[in-house]
Structure formats: C-alpha cells, structure tokens
Scaffold this active site. Structure first.
Site, PDB file in Angstrom:
ATOM      1  N   VAL A   1     -13.087  -4.141   1.443  1.00  0.00           N
ATOM      2  CA  VAL A   1     -12.721  -2.865   0.766  1.00  0.00           C
ATOM      3  C   VAL A   1     -11.822  -2.866   2.536  1.00  0.00           C
ATOM      4  O   VAL A   1     -12.164  -4.042   4.241  1.00  0.00           O
ATOM      5  CB  VAL A   1     -13.484  -1.990   1.494  1.00  0.00           C
ATOM      6  CG1 VAL A   1     -12.527  -0.271   1.790  1.00  0.00           C
ATOM      7  CG2 VAL A   1     -13.873  -2.036   0.594  1.00  0.00           C
TER       8      VAL A   1
ATOM      9  N   GLY B   1      -0.396  -1.979   6.170  1.00  0.00           N
ATOM     10  CA  GLY B   1      -0.326  -3.147   6.716  1.00  0.00           C
ATOM     11  C   GLY B   1      -1.355  -3.855   6.111  1.00  0.00           C
ATOM     12  O   GLY B   1      -2.488  -3.861   5.779  1.00  0.00           O
TER      13      GLY B   1
ATOM     14  N   THR C   1       1.028  -1.505  -0.153  1.00  0.00           N
ATOM     15  CA  THR C   1      -0.028   0.156   0.090  1.00  0.00           C
ATOM     16  C   THR C   1       0.694   0.614  -0.067  1.00  0.00           C
ATOM     17  O   THR C   1       1.895   0.801   0.651  1.00  0.00           O
ATOM     18  CB  THR C   1      -1.154   0.131   1.727  1.00  0.00           C
ATOM     19  OG1 THR C   1      -1.537  -0.874   1.077  1.00  0.00           O
ATOM     20  CG2 THR C   1      -1.615   1.198   1.704  1.00  0.00           C
TER      21      THR C   1
END
Length: 315
Positions: A211, A234, A182
């Site tokens: 999500v 994470g 991410t």
C-alpha cells in the site's frame, strides 16, 4: 454566504512522453467537466471529487481503476481515499481487486460506516453489501500493462534498464522517470466546504499487498476546512515517511498561501528524502497551489472563469 466553486485535479507526475500528453489532457478535461458540472448544480465538494476521480479511474490512460499498473503476479490491486473537510469524515480502501471504482467504495465507507478504512476482501465485501457490483480482476487488466509488466520483469532479470517503459523494477524508487499516474482531486463547493480524494493502482511490479501513500490519511490525501485540501502523486514511500499531505495543509493553516505551501512540500520531499512527485492544494478561500519536481505533471483547474488544463513541464 455563497462561495464560488473550485475544482483542481491531477493525473500523475512523471516523465510523461510527448505521445501521452494528448490522452492525459483529454482525460483531465473529462474529469473537470464531470466534477465541476456537479458543483454548478449545488452539489457538495465530496460529490465533485468522487465524480472527477471516478472518470479518471474509468480512463485507461491513468494508473487508477482499469488500466492500472500490475502487481508482480499480473493483477490489478488498487487503493483510494475520500475526505470531507467539513467534518473530517473519511473513507478509505486498499488492496481491492474486484471493484471498478475504488473511489466510490471509499465514498460508501465515508457515508455508511463508523470505520474509516477497509482493506482487501473486507473492503470488497463491505462495498458489495452496500450496492456495488464485484467484477473479475481481468476486467481491469489491459494489454498495455501486461506488456509493460513483462518488459519490466524481463529487464530486471537481465539486469538491464528499460527506457521504453520507464525502467524495470530495479529502477530506483525516487527516479522521476518511473511512471506515476495516480489521480486526485480537491474541490470547494458553494457552501464553503472542501474535500479531497486520491486513487491509484500503485507502482509497476509491486509486491501484492503493498500500500502506498495515496489512500493514507495525511499522506497522499487530506482535507480540513480549517486548513486546506490536498492530493499527491509520486513515489509513495518517501511521501508516507513525511506524512506530506498533512505537512502541506498545516503550512496553509499557519498562514502560507497554497502555492507557497505546495512548492515548499515538494522541496521538502526532495531535500529530506530525495523524493519525486507532485501536489495540488486548495484552501477554503478558493486559492490554489500546485507543484512538482518530475519532468511533467498533468493537471486541470476549473472556476467560474472557465477551465485551464495542461501537462506542465519542468525545465
């Protein structure tokens, strides 16, 4: 009063192998150059964050945009959030499949909609109506991720652990060796405003429609001139349960330095839920903080004194 611009970015926190370090450092450097170049010209913190995150979305190294992890059915499904600390205007999109840069769609929501959050085909429709081109999902899928998904699903069926590709789907969600690339950025501009953005392709072999924390306000991203700007990376489920981004910026508002608040947030994540990840924090005074409890985290910082970047390793 003119402030000294600051840009702090991350490119994921996980057990990054040695052979992946150079690509992460290169991607971070490119994102810093794009975002800080705008800040030097007087652009807003929102502009800088959007630009830096978009560069990482376009870089196949990271789990965002092209090159993202694939869902169980072999598609890319992405989430992103962008938040302006000056006025709390926010734009978020989730489960989008036909947008090359979800962070730019989030910017459109922030600028052009009375709403805050769009999902799925509704988000894609809104983006198209506001000038973004829709693409075929296959343009976001790369062979590396097809192979990774195949190996994960094969290993899961066999009940085996896959050490080459950071574990099968059955790997525990809080395992720090599971890959999480991410991306995110926080910025301070010359006008004294801060902003934050986070973008992700989610987790490997995720169920379609899942999500994570990245695009949820106060979880994977938050910005408020009265506290701080934050972006996390994470395993999303523990971060969401703790609303960890808001937890961290509230510590800064209460008087903690960004570095102390960042480390406290990661400690809290692990102590409360056994979670693993990384965090970047930026206060409106330009102080920064970063912490992670994964083996490595990719990050970059640029100020008027120059750029620093690296892939830090925990002992």
């Amino acid at each position: 009063m003119s402030n000294k611009p600051v840009l702090l970015i991350h490119g994921g926190a996980w057990a990054m192998p040695d052979e992946a370090v150079a690509a992460h450092e290169s991607g971070i450097a490119n994102a810093l150059a794009a975002g800080y170049g705008l800040l030097e010209k007087g652009a807003s913190a929102v502009d800088a964050v959007e630009a830096a995150v978009a560069v990482m979305e376009d870089d196949e190294t990271f789990d965002a945009g092209r090159g993202s992890f694939l869902t169980q059915d072999g598609r890319v499904q992405m989430d992103a959030l962008l938040m302006n600390g000056a006025n709390l205007r926010t734009g978020g999109v989730a489960c989008v499949e036909r947008l090359r840069n979800p962070i730019r769609a989030a910017r459109l929501v922030l600028d052009k909609s009375p709403h805050v959050y769009f999902v799925g085909t509704g988000a894609e429709r809104f983006a198209r109506q506001n000038g973004m081109a829709l693409i075929d999902n296959t343009e976001l899928v790369i062979p590396r991720e097809q192979e990774r998904l195949h190996k994960a699903q094969t290993a899961e069926l066999a009940g085996l652990r896959d050490t080459t590709f950071s574990g099968p789907l059955s790997v525990p969600p809080n395992d720090p060796h599971a890959s999480h690339d991410t991306v995110g950025a926080v910025a301070l501009d010359a006008a004294g405003n801060i902003a934050a953005g986070t973008s992700t392709g989610g987790t490997l072999n995720k169920a379609p429609g899942r999500v994570g924390d990245s695009s949820l306000i106060g979880c994977g991203c938050y910005a408020d001139n009265l506290s701080a700007a934050v972006s996390l990376t994470g395993w999303g489920e523990p971060i969401m349960k703790l609303v960890l981004g808001k937890w961290a910026v509230d510590r800064v508002a209460a008087g903690a330095s960004p570095q102390i608040a960042a480390q406290a947030a990661i400690d809290y994540l692990f102590e409360r839920l056994g979670g693993h990840g990384g965090i970047i924090l930026l206060g409106p005074d330009g102080r920064v903080g970063l912490a992670h409890n994964t083996p490595r985290m990719a990050w970059g910082l640029q100020t008027e004194d120059g750029a620093q970047l690296g892939v830090t390793r925990n002992p």
